[in-house]
Design a protein around this motif. Sequence first.
Motif, PDB file in Angstrom:
ATOM      1  N   UNK A   8       2.076  16.003  45.735  1.00  0.00           N
ATOM      2  CA  UNK A   8       3.401  15.698  45.181  1.00  0.00           C
ATOM      3  C   UNK A   8       3.384  15.559  43.664  1.00  0.00           C
ATOM      4  N   UNK A   9       2.208  15.583  43.050  1.00  0.00           N
ATOM      5  CA  UNK A   9       2.074  15.181  41.653  1.00  0.00           C
ATOM      6  C   UNK A   9       1.784  16.340  40.714  1.00  0.00           C
ATOM      7  N   UNK A  10       2.267  16.220  39.478  1.00  0.00           N
ATOM      8  CA  UNK A  10       1.747  16.988  38.358  1.00  0.00           C
ATOM      9  C   UNK A  10       1.499  16.013  37.223  1.00  0.00           C
ATOM     10  N   UNK A  11       0.638  16.395  36.287  1.00  0.00           N
ATOM     11  CA  UNK A  11       0.185  15.484  35.240  1.00  0.00           C
ATOM     12  C   UNK A  11       0.607  15.981  33.871  1.00  0.00           C
ATOM     13  N   UNK A  12       1.072  15.048  33.026  1.00  0.00           N
ATOM     14  CA  UNK A  12       1.385  15.351  31.631  1.00  0.00           C
ATOM     15  C   UNK A  12       0.453  14.565  30.720  1.00  0.00           C
ATOM     16  N   UNK A  13      -0.015  15.232  29.678  1.00  0.00           N
ATOM     17  CA  UNK A  13      -0.764  14.566  28.607  1.00  0.00           C
ATOM     18  C   UNK A  13       0.009  14.768  27.315  1.00  0.00           C
ATOM     19  N   UNK A  14       0.473  13.698  26.715  1.00  0.00           N
ATOM     20  CA  UNK A  14       1.182  13.814  25.443  1.00  0.00           C
ATOM     21  C   UNK A  14       0.153  14.032  24.334  1.00  0.00           C
ATOM     22  N   UNK A  15       0.358  15.110  23.559  1.00  0.00           N
ATOM     23  CA  UNK A  15      -0.557  15.476  22.486  1.00  0.00           C
ATOM     24  C   UNK A  15       0.051  15.060  21.147  1.00  0.00           C
ATOM     25  N   UNK A  16      -0.656  14.203  20.421  1.00  0.00           N
ATOM     26  CA  UNK A  16      -0.202  13.765  19.102  1.00  0.00           C
ATOM     27  C   UNK A  16      -1.282  14.098  18.072  1.00  0.00           C
ATOM     28  N   UNK A  17      -1.032  13.738  16.841  1.00  0.00           N
ATOM     29  CA  UNK A  17      -2.018  13.971  15.793  1.00  0.00           C
ATOM     30  C   UNK A  17      -3.264  13.108  15.987  1.00  0.00           C
ATOM     31  N   UNK A  18      -3.180  12.116  16.878  1.00  0.00           N
ATOM     32  CA  UNK A  18      -4.309  11.229  17.121  1.00  0.00           C
ATOM     33  C   UNK A  18      -5.132  11.610  18.352  1.00  0.00           C
ATOM     34  N   UNK A  19      -4.651  12.550  19.149  1.00  0.00           N
ATOM     35  CA  UNK A  19      -5.319  12.924  20.391  1.00  0.00           C
ATOM     36  C   UNK A  19      -6.700  13.517  20.123  1.00  0.00           C
ATOM     37  N   UNK A  20      -7.653  13.142  20.958  1.00  0.00           N
ATOM     38  CA  UNK A  20      -9.017  13.630  20.827  1.00  0.00           C
ATOM     39  C   UNK A  20      -9.292  14.739  21.848  1.00  0.00           C
ATOM     40  N   UNK A  47      -7.395  21.598  43.000  1.00  0.00           N
ATOM     41  CA  UNK A  47      -7.140  22.770  42.163  1.00  0.00           C
ATOM     42  C   UNK A  47      -5.650  23.081  42.080  1.00  0.00           C
ATOM     43  N   UNK A  48      -4.851  22.300  42.765  1.00  0.00           N
ATOM     44  CA  UNK A  48      -3.420  22.591  42.869  1.00  0.00           C
ATOM     45  C   UNK A  48      -2.539  21.670  42.037  1.00  0.00           C
ATOM     46  N   UNK A  49      -3.136  20.766  41.267  1.00  0.00           N
ATOM     47  CA  UNK A  49      -2.360  19.856  40.428  1.00  0.00           C
ATOM     48  C   UNK A  49      -2.187  20.469  39.048  1.00  0.00           C
ATOM     49  N   UNK A  50      -0.956  20.732  38.650  1.00  0.00           N
ATOM     50  CA  UNK A  50      -0.696  21.318  37.337  1.00  0.00           C
ATOM     51  C   UNK A  50      -0.884  20.278  36.242  1.00  0.00           C
ATOM     52  N   UNK A  51      -1.493  20.711  35.147  1.00  0.00           N
ATOM     53  CA  UNK A  51      -1.709  19.849  33.985  1.00  0.00           C
ATOM     54  C   UNK A  51      -0.869  20.377  32.830  1.00  0.00           C
ATOM     55  N   UNK A  52       0.023  19.533  32.330  1.00  0.00           N
ATOM     56  CA  UNK A  52       0.906  19.904  31.228  1.00  0.00           C
ATOM     57  C   UNK A  52       0.426  19.234  29.946  1.00  0.00           C
ATOM     58  N   UNK A  53       0.099  20.041  28.939  1.00  0.00           N
ATOM     59  CA  UNK A  53      -0.178  19.499  27.613  1.00  0.00           C
ATOM     60  C   UNK A  53       1.145  19.483  26.875  1.00  0.00           C
ATOM     61  N   UNK A  54       1.668  18.320  26.628  1.00  0.00           N
ATOM     62  CA  UNK A  54       3.015  18.163  26.083  1.00  0.00           C
ATOM     63  C   UNK A  54       2.950  17.641  24.660  1.00  0.00           C
ATOM     64  N   UNK A  55       3.199  18.538  23.700  1.00  0.00           N
ATOM     65  CA  UNK A  55       3.051  18.122  22.318  1.00  0.00           C
ATOM     66  C   UNK A  55       4.219  17.273  21.847  1.00  0.00           C
ATOM     67  N   UNK A  56       3.893  16.254  21.103  1.00  0.00           N
ATOM     68  CA  UNK A  56       4.899  15.427  20.453  1.00  0.00           C
ATOM     69  C   UNK A  56       5.532  16.235  19.324  1.00  0.00           C
TER      70      UNK A  56
END
Length: 240
Positions: free
Chosen positions: A165-177, A193-202
């Motif tokens: 049921x899940x997908x994941x977001x990672x907020x990307x900022x100037x501080x992200x490593x 292998x079926x969980x979508x990963x979203x890199x979400x830029x600020x």
Amino acid sequence: MSLVTKAPVYEIFFSFQGEGLYTGLPQVFLRFAGCNLKCRYCDTSYSTVISKKAKYLSSDEILKKIYSVYTKNKSTFNRLDIDKPSISITGGEPLIYVDFLKELLPKICEKGFSVYLETNGTLPKNLKEVIAFCDVVSMDFKFTSECGKTFWTEHRKFLKIAKNKVFVKCVITKNTKLQEIKKSAELIKSISKNISLILQLSIDKNIPDIQDLYKFYSQARKVYPNIYLMVQMHKVYKVK
């Protein structure tokens, strides 16, 4: 009846989802007040605390307001052939009110709505109590670079409960490593292998360098291919 008969709510409104896999989906948003974290990039920082502007509402009062907002915007749902309107349960962090949600979410489902839970993914025990009533779980990974703590153990437990049921977001900022992004990809890969990963830029004052976006995306894809790079579209279109 739940011991928690009312919960603090800031707003119930209609808009379009601006993040993740369901960008563009019309929804009724229910925003709770209060959060268990304080992340520097939060775009609804007012909702992390419970101020005097919050209204304490019962589950029936919330349901009535949700239905009223939906009815006023029903033509939009119909125009897009949406048979099961989506209700975004957001905040703040809604899972801090798990006892209240155990009363509210079944009522939302009984009315023919789908439940879209937006969460920081740090309260797996609470999720377990309501996952049966959730259709979609939009989960954020929280990094030390912006939130001051690491939650890898909690995130792992959370994903195992949310499953398909899940997908994941990672907020990307100037501080992200870079290591934070790679570890995110590795953690998800270890579970499914079926969980979508979203890199979400600020896109506010914390906007990352464009070369960092490429580095994060390309390195993460070497670990886990089910990955996307997106922006917060509601900010682009300047809607709530």
